[in-house]
Design a protein around this motif. Structure first.
Motif: not given
Length: 166
Positions: A69-72, A100-105
């Motif tokens: 939760a709370g992905i940045h 895993l690398s998480l990107r947004k938006p």
């Protein structure tokens, strides 16, 4: 009066600490072909949040499931489900591990997933590079890698849900 102000301030701070707001959540699951369906193929997408039962009906079993939760933007997520087992006097490694690398938006996931499911002596882990992939829709599981050699695939899903100050 000072006591009343102190209690009011403390109550206000407690409310801020436990405030709930909507935030991005990430889910990752990996499955292996259990051999129960001769025509089994890992689907490219699975809609809905019942991924484990949907995959079991197709002929695959879950190896790993993770939720964050709370992905940045820029978070790196490390996941592993690995078993070290002695087979005929030698240690063998069975499992999956992902970074895993998480990107947004917009929401994108990329990285590396290593898989080792072979019982052959001397077999090596396969490394599955995940080029940054757009995760457009929520509550849709996107296949992010498929390891044909070991009969394993990984899926990723995102959703907006309640976060507690993440």
């Amino acid at each position: 009066m000072k006591l009343l102000l102190a209690v009011s301030f403390s109550a206000l701070m407690l409310l801020q600490v436990t405030a709930v707001k909507a935030g991005e959540h990430a889910h990752m699951a990996a499955f292996f072909n259990n051999g129960s369906n001769a025509n089994f193929k890992f689907p490219a997408v699975i809609k809905g949040d019942n991924v484990e039962q949907d995959m079991l009906k197709l002929g695959a079993e879950m190896m790993i499931f993770a939720h964050s939760a709370g992905i940045h933007d820029g978070d790196v997520w490390s996941l592993q489900n690995n078993t070290l087992r002695e087979v005929e006097g030698k240690f063998r490694d069975f499992g999956v591990g992902c970074e895993l690398s998480l990107r947004k938006p917009p929401f994108k996931v990329g990285g590396l997933c290593s898989v080792f499911m072979s019982q052959d002596a001397g077999a090596q882990k396969t490394r599955n590079i995940i080029a940054p992939m757009l995760i457009k829709d929520e509550v849709v599981w996107y296949r992010i890698f498929k390891d044909d050699k070991n009969g394993v695939a990984g899926y990723f899903m995102r959703e907006t849900a309640a976060d507690f100050n993440h």
